[in-house]
Design an enzyme around this catalytic site. Structure first.
Site, PDB file in Angstrom:
ATOM      1  N   ASP A  32      49.650  15.780 -27.010  1.00 26.37           N
ATOM      2  CA  ASP A  32      50.284  15.307 -25.666  1.00 26.37           C
ATOM      3  C   ASP A  32      49.841  15.294 -24.558  1.00 26.37           C
ATOM      4  OD1 ASP A  32      52.944  15.186 -24.884  1.00 26.37           O
ATOM      5  OD2 ASP A  32      53.043  17.021 -25.974  1.00 26.37           O
ATOM      6  N   LYS A  33      50.245  15.603 -23.499  1.00 22.28           N
ATOM      7  CA  LYS A  33      49.996  15.837 -22.134  1.00 22.28           C
ATOM      8  C   LYS A  33      50.537  17.181 -21.579  1.00 22.28           C
ATOM      9  CE  LYS A  33      51.753  13.724 -18.146  1.00 22.28           C
ATOM     10  NZ  LYS A  33      52.199  15.380 -17.519  1.00 22.28           N
ATOM     11  N   ARG A  89      56.101  14.859 -10.750  1.00 25.19           N
ATOM     12  CA  ARG A  89      57.039  14.099 -10.375  1.00 25.19           C
ATOM     13  C   ARG A  89      58.033  13.715  -9.420  1.00 25.19           C
ATOM     14  NH1 ARG A  89      59.288  16.189 -16.571  1.00 25.19           N
ATOM     15  NH2 ARG A  89      57.013  16.229 -17.602  1.00 25.19           N
ATOM     16  N   GLY A  94      54.798  10.305 -22.956  1.00 26.30           N
ATOM     17  CA  GLY A  94      55.573   9.624 -22.365  1.00 26.30           C
ATOM     18  C   GLY A  94      55.745   9.133 -20.740  1.00 26.30           C
ATOM     19  N   ASP A  95      54.819   9.369 -20.420  1.00 18.12           N
ATOM     20  CA  ASP A  95      54.797  10.057 -18.492  1.00 18.12           C
ATOM     21  C   ASP A  95      54.432   8.051 -18.511  1.00 18.12           C
ATOM     22  OD1 ASP A  95      55.315  11.955 -17.788  1.00 18.12           O
ATOM     23  OD2 ASP A  95      53.346  12.782 -18.339  1.00 18.12           O
ATOM     24  N   ASP A 125      56.560  15.443 -31.221  1.00 14.90           N
ATOM     25  CA  ASP A 125      55.449  15.649 -31.430  1.00 14.90           C
ATOM     26  C   ASP A 125      55.120  16.287 -32.666  1.00 14.90           C
ATOM     27  OD1 ASP A 125      54.235  15.527 -28.710  1.00 14.90           O
ATOM     28  OD2 ASP A 125      53.984  17.672 -28.530  1.00 14.90           O
TER      29      ASP A 125
END
Length: 1206
Positions: free
Chosen positions: A432-433, A654, A736-737, A874
């Site tokens: 994941d990020k 963001r 999800g980005d 996750d």
């Protein structure tokens, strides 16, 4: 008095029924639930405040006690025994033990069953201890205290486990809910309470619940004296986000919704207390209904070990059959014409076992005897020894101080010990990020106001971009960071990393568009759902926010002079510093409506009334929805703002767009009337009407600007990724980005680098977008799938085949839409083929389900996968991967609870894999190989003697010699090997990451190596048997000239076996500790002590071992000379092979060991050269800082060559 006390409470009381979000809470669903109540699945009846009535009317609801144990007092023995004898080896030994009770047995039943009993009891004890710990955890939970109404308005403390359905309970601030409750009231007048569901879904943002208006008056204990209700609702189920029920009270029926449901294990926050009615208890609660056993994971080594056991069992059966055939043939020929060939078996006067007339039956009986006799080919203590070793290995992992995170006080935790060796075989990491590679701690760093960009901070991505473009060097960046730290002496404020003298310290008043700057920060201070908490001593304000972004915005407004200080029932107070007088003044805004953020709306708005009387709508949201809501007159700075947003996205930030509008009184009254009508509607399209009302007011906005917050990379992430890449491990990022952000984060952590070819699979092409607007679903899906297939095939064509020597690296980047089609059955293996050929893979806009599906797909390639993440989204990926690693970060513990290993920071993955993973793989591999070696050595000597004795079923050794071999004389050294051995130190493991490939390629546990160890055991057994029988066969052994008997020969062979297998262990060990010395030489000493002590027992106990050592062997010089000669002669072949292999065909760890011996192993230049020579062609296409430097060096070399040629 009570009212007076409530008025004096410091806690804020919010009356939020006028607000959009909170008003929805109290209404529940617009559907009429009453028609479904009483039907299948909706049959539960709860008598509130009358818990005893349920038993009277025949309702059998469970108590609130929960149990997560596998066993209880009744089931422990049968269930545990069943688990033990599911293992084929244990079942085989059980059958052998039962057969040992018959006359067929070559040894006594006690000697066969006792070792099996020891192993089974030890394993059951381990299971029992683990289950007892679970029981203690359950007891801690079940014995928590909560206040329960006992009648007449009195509440008393009661344990959770004694709560019953129908009880009214009082839960206080920061306490967990003991069962599933219907919220009746809270200390807030509107029945609002704040709930943290971190234990349920991993989210730390607070959820808002609200009681029905009809029960809001129940604010005091004495309000429940005559309180009676009947709740009818759905039966227990696992759905956390839905609830259907009705409340009958005073002759009326009211609908209940999820907004009144408080779930067990969620926590009451920012609320002094609540009253609730218990509707589900114990295992009926939704959290327990969701409790499932984690998927059973077994390492590939353990699965191969099972295959080895099957191979040995098959070999055992073959040689037993072979021996039985020979025995049958020879038995049939034993008696011919009155002459006996094997006269010592007395075939003329025997039972069926040696009867020539019934040779076939005798052969069958011999088969059963042989199956028992050869059982020593199978190591009985293998499983329990491995479990003990893995537990100790996990303990060392937990205690590693270098994987302890001091800031959060969280050590690394091995939540299972089954997968230790799998840590040393990881080929692909799926990460994941947010919160894993990054900190998930947002910092306000830049903004764009009125078309002007503010903020002088440099993000991690911008540093990486500067390096990528060659604008600055790594040394210059380090110097910049040092200068910034030196110049900035102010303490760091969490959530705020903004630096710009133009608007800090009140200087914004001198800017050209100061009014817009003021409105910009007022919007940040007002447009949110944060709750302020004021420290009574320091008067400092902290904020409870639904997300890190929200907190960063409010903190930024505070630091720039607009402090959100107080939230009242329908107002907000902001402390603003007057730029002229420099005096802080309170501005009170009347809070009219909150139109909260949702994933579909992608924006949030508030409607407030200023002290001057103006009504303002403040709105913030994604650029995709905000720009189209701007008024023609509000687009003055649109182009500049869009350009800044793109720049911020390129920097990995963001962004949100901020806008506002002024509402006149008539316009607001019209909206309010329309909104209230929609809100009170009971029609099926109620939600649509509400959305239409909200949509009508969020139009004609005036653009203020945009915010940019940074989710910083965790400390050490680029360096960790570089080490993992040098170790040959591939890293896939599933986030999800959006694609631009993910790509820039990829550059920041060196997953992507300059010169790397990016293969991008996306459906953002103009023709696909146009088709989505005009086409039907089928044609869109068909065309999109074809486009994805074409892009994947084009990508495969770009990558040269392995036969072509190319140093070009490739990265695959795919978005969520494309991934949907790439994971379909007829496309996924092409996608996998492309992905495996790339050095790095980034999947953008991935859903939790897609993360799990991608992980499952990678497992199809038979590669060991490791998934790492920190959030509830996750969990599927962690459970699907071979190894799941949870980050114990800020998104709750859901990922940790679903993981196999838990670490506090991504950078600890480097040590977990390259050090502990490598050691555990090497230790377990060597341990299993040695286990089978020592048993093959022992078993083959038994087989050879039986063949020597014409397969008569006579064992070479005493019964207890046979039984104690695996338990006492050859078991502890192998345990020490599995716990302590290491080929190189932890420092060298990190300095030579290529060493990790020994595990990925499974070099140390390949079939070739396993069979090699077994052949070594066969050869050792043959040499031991040949030398011992030759020496003792025809030579005088006693003073009167007699040769040695079977007992002396057996004891000599056994002595040689014990010496050989333990000395073989000494030759195999790379790293000696005092414990290994004690275990190896102590095992040999234990044999001598045993044979002396056991031989001294009465003959009916010691049988064939009676005085065999003290009277026969010890006085004989030939016994000691033969022991020395056999041990040396047997070990010379292995020693010679190992010397030749290390000298002429060294493995990578042999080379490092040699350099260490020469004192050069820690020289960086030596390490670089050695690693470079060892690196395979597949490892050359790697990512990371080192690859980036190598690529830069190659580019400079090529340019220099071109200049010379020119």
């Amino acid at each position: 008095m009570a009212r007076g006390r409530r008025r004096r409470r410091q806690k804020l009381k919010l009356k939020l029924s006028a607000l959009y979000t909170f008003a929805l809470c109290s209404k529940g669903s617009s559907d009429d639930h009453s028609s479904r109540i009483g039907t299948t699945g909706f049959s539960r009846v709860v008598y509130v405040n009358e818990p005893s009535r349920h038993d009277e009317e025949g309702f059998r609801y469970p108590l609130n006690e929960v149990s997560t144990t596998k066993y209880n007092l009744v089931t422990f023995v049968p269930k545990s025994l069943f688990e033990q004898f599911r293992r084929v080896a244990n079942f085989y030994f059980l059958v052998s033990g039962i057969l040992a009770l018959t006359p067929l047995a070559p040894y006594t039943a006690v000697s066969a069953l006792l070792p099996l009993g020891v192993v089974i009891v030890a394993t059951m004890a381990k299971e029992g201890i683990e289950d007892w710990r679970r029981k203690q955890q359950d007891n801690e939970l079940n014995n928590r205290i909560v206040k329960v109404h006992i009648g007449n308005g009195h509440f008393e403390e009661r344990k959770w486990k004694n709560i019953k359905v129908g009880d009214v309970i009082k839960v206080e601030k920061d306490s967990f809910f003991p069962s599933d409750l219907i919220l009746l009231s809270s200390n807030y007048p509107d029945g609002i309470c704040y709930v943290e569901t971190m234990n349920l879904d991993g989210e730390t943002n607070l959820k808002i619940k609200q009681a029905l208006e009809e029960t809001l008056h129940l604010e005091e204990d004495n309000g429940f004296v005559n309180f009676r209700q009947t709740i009818k609702c759905e039966d227990p189920n696992a759905n956390l986000y839905s609830f259907i029920g009705t409340m009958e009270w005073k002759g009326k029926q009211y609908n209940l919704s999820p907004q009144q449901l408080l779930l067990r294990d969620s926590k009451l926050r920012n609320t002094d207390y609540i009253y609730g009615a218990v509707i589900f208890t114990g295992h009926d609660t939704k959290v327990m209904q969701n409790a499932t056993d984690p998927p059973s994971k077994r390492s590939k080594i353990e699965m191969r070990m099972d295959k080895i056991v099957y191979v040995l069992l098959s070999s055992l059966l073959v040689i037993a059959l072979l021996g039985s055939v020979f025995f049958g043939v020879w038995t049939k020929k034993d008696l011919r014409n009155g002459k006996m060939k094997r006269w010592y078996l007395r075939p003329d006067d025997t039972t069926v076992f040696y009867d020539p007339k019934r040779a076939t039956l005798a052969s069958f009986y011999h088969l059963l005897t042989a199956l028992m006799l050869y059982s020593f080919f199978i190591p009985i203590s293998l499983y329990i020894s491995i479990e003990i070793v893995k537990i100790l290995q996990a303990l060392f992992i937990n205690q590693d101080i270098k994987m302890y995170h001091e800031e959060s006080d969280k050590p690394t935790h091995a939540r299972t010990s089954n997968l230790n060796e799998e840590l040393g075989q990881v080929d692909t990491i799926l990460s994941d990020k947010t919160g894993t590679l990054t900190c998930n701690m947002m910092e306000f760093i830049k903004c764009s106001i009125a078309g002007i960009a503010y903020g002088q901070g440099v993000t991690e991505v911008e540093k990486a971009m500067a390096l990528r473009k060659g604008a600055v060097s790594g040394a210059e960046i380090e110097n910049m960071e040092y200068t910034d730290k030196k110049n900035d002496e102010s303490p760091h404020i969490k959530g705020f990393n903004f630096k710009d003298p133009r608007i800090m310290d009140g200087n914004w008043t001198h800017e050209q568009n100061s009014d817009m700057i003021r409105d910009f920060f007022r919007l940040l201070a007002i447009c949110h759902t944060c709750i302020p908490e004021v420290d009574e001593e320091t008067r400092k304000v902290t904020y409870e926010a639904e997300s890190p972004d929200e907190a960063a915005f409010v903190i930024a407004a505070r630091e720039l002079g607009f402090e959100f200080y107080h939230r009242a029932q329908s107002s907000i107070i902001v402390r603003e510093r007057d730029p002229i007088t420099n005096v802080v003044k309170d501005r009170k805004y009347e809070l009219l409506n909150v139109l909260e953020f949702s994933s579909t709306r992608k924006r949030m708005s508030v409607i407030v009334k200023e002290p001057e009387g103006r009504i303002l709508l403040f709105s913030k949201g994604a650029d995709s929805v905000m720009f189209k809501r701007l008024a023609p007159t509000g687009r003055k700075f649109e182009e500049e703002t869009k350009r800044h947003i793109n720049e911020y996205s390129d920097s990995g930030l963001r962004t949100l767009v901020l806008a506002y509008r002024v509402l006149d009184d008539n316009e607001y009254m019209e909206f309010s009337e329309k909104f209230n009508t929609a809100r009170t509607s009971l029609s099926a399209d109620r939600d649509q009407k509400i959305e239409e009302a909200v949509e009508s007011i969020e139009q004609d906005l005036l653009l203020l600007g945009a915010t940019a917050v940074e989710d910083k990379l965790q400390k050490g992430v680029p360096e960790c990724i570089d080490k993992l890449a040098q170790a040959g491990i591939k890293l896939w990022v599933l986030t999800g980005d959006k694609m631009e952000t993910a790509i820039n984060i990829g550059f920041a952590c060196s997953l992507l680098r300059q010169g790397m070819t990016q293969i991008i699979v996306t459906l953002e092409a103009p023709d696909i977008i146009a088709l989505e607007k005009n086409g039907d679903k089928e044609s869109i899906a068909r065309e999109s799938k074809q486009r994805v297939m074409d892009q994947i095939e084009d990508g495969i064509k770009q990558i040269p085949s392995p036969s072509q020597s190319s140093r070009e690296s490739f990265a695959l980047i795919i978005d969520g839409k494309s991934l949907t089609y790439a994971l379909e059955d007829d496309v996924k293996f092409k996608f996998l083929d492309l992905a495996l050929k790339c050095a790095s893979v980034i999947c953008c806009r991935s859903s939790p389900k897609q993360k799990a599906l991608v992980t499952r797909l990678v497992k199809h390639s038979h590669r060991v996968t490791l998934a790492i993440g920190d959030g509830a989204n996750d969990v599927g990926m962690l459970q699907e991967a071979d190894i799941g690693v949870g980050i114990s970060g800020v998104e709750g513990m859901q990922a940790v609870m679903a993981s196999d290993f838990a670490i506090a920071q991504f950078r600890f993955l480097e040590r977990l894999l390259l050090v502990h993973g490598h050691w555990c793989y090497r230790r377990i591999s060597g341990m299993i190989c040695y286990f089978f070696y020592k048993n093959v050595t022992f078993g083959v000597t038994i087989f050879l003697y039986e063949a020597f004795a014409s397969f008569s079923g006579k064992p070479a050794y005493n019964d207890w010699f046979l039984s104690l071999y695996n338990v006492l004389f050859a078991s502890l050294p192998v345990v020490a090997l599995g716990v302590f051995d290491q080929d190189v130190s932890s420092r060298l493991c990190l300095q030579y990451p290529g060493l990790y490939q020994e595990g990925v390629q499974n070099i140390l546990f390949s079939w070739r190596r396993i069979i090699g160890w077994m052949l070594n055991g066969v050869m050792n057994a043959i040499l031991i048997f040949f030398f011992c029988t030759t020496a003792f066969g025809l030579q005088a052994f006693r003073q009167n000239g007699q040769v040695a008997d079977l007992n002396a020969l057996g004891a000599l062979m056994y002595t040689c076996v014990v010496w050989v297998v333990n000395c073989q262990m000494a030759l195999s060990v790379n790293y000696f500790t005092i414990i290994q010395h004690i275990f190896i030489w102590g095992s040999i000493a234990a044999w001598y002590l045993f044979i002396v002590g056991f031989g001294a027992l009465a003959p009916n106990l010691s049988t064939t071992a009676y005085m065999v050592f003290t009277e026969q062997l010890a006085p004989a010089l030939s016994y000691w000379l033969m022991t020395l000669f056999v041990v040396v002669a047997t070990l010379v072949p292995y020693f010679s092979y190992a010397a030749i292999q290390i000298r002429f065909f060294p493995m990578f760890h042999n080379k490092i060991q040699w350099k260490r011996y020469l004192g050069k192993a820690e020289d960086p230049e030596v390490a670089r050269q050695l690693s470079s020579r060892h690196r395979t062609s597949s490892n050359q296409r790697m990512v990371g800082i080192s690859a980036r430097r190598d690529g830069k060096a190659m580019q400079i070399t090529r340019e220099a060559d071109q200049e010379l040629q020119g």
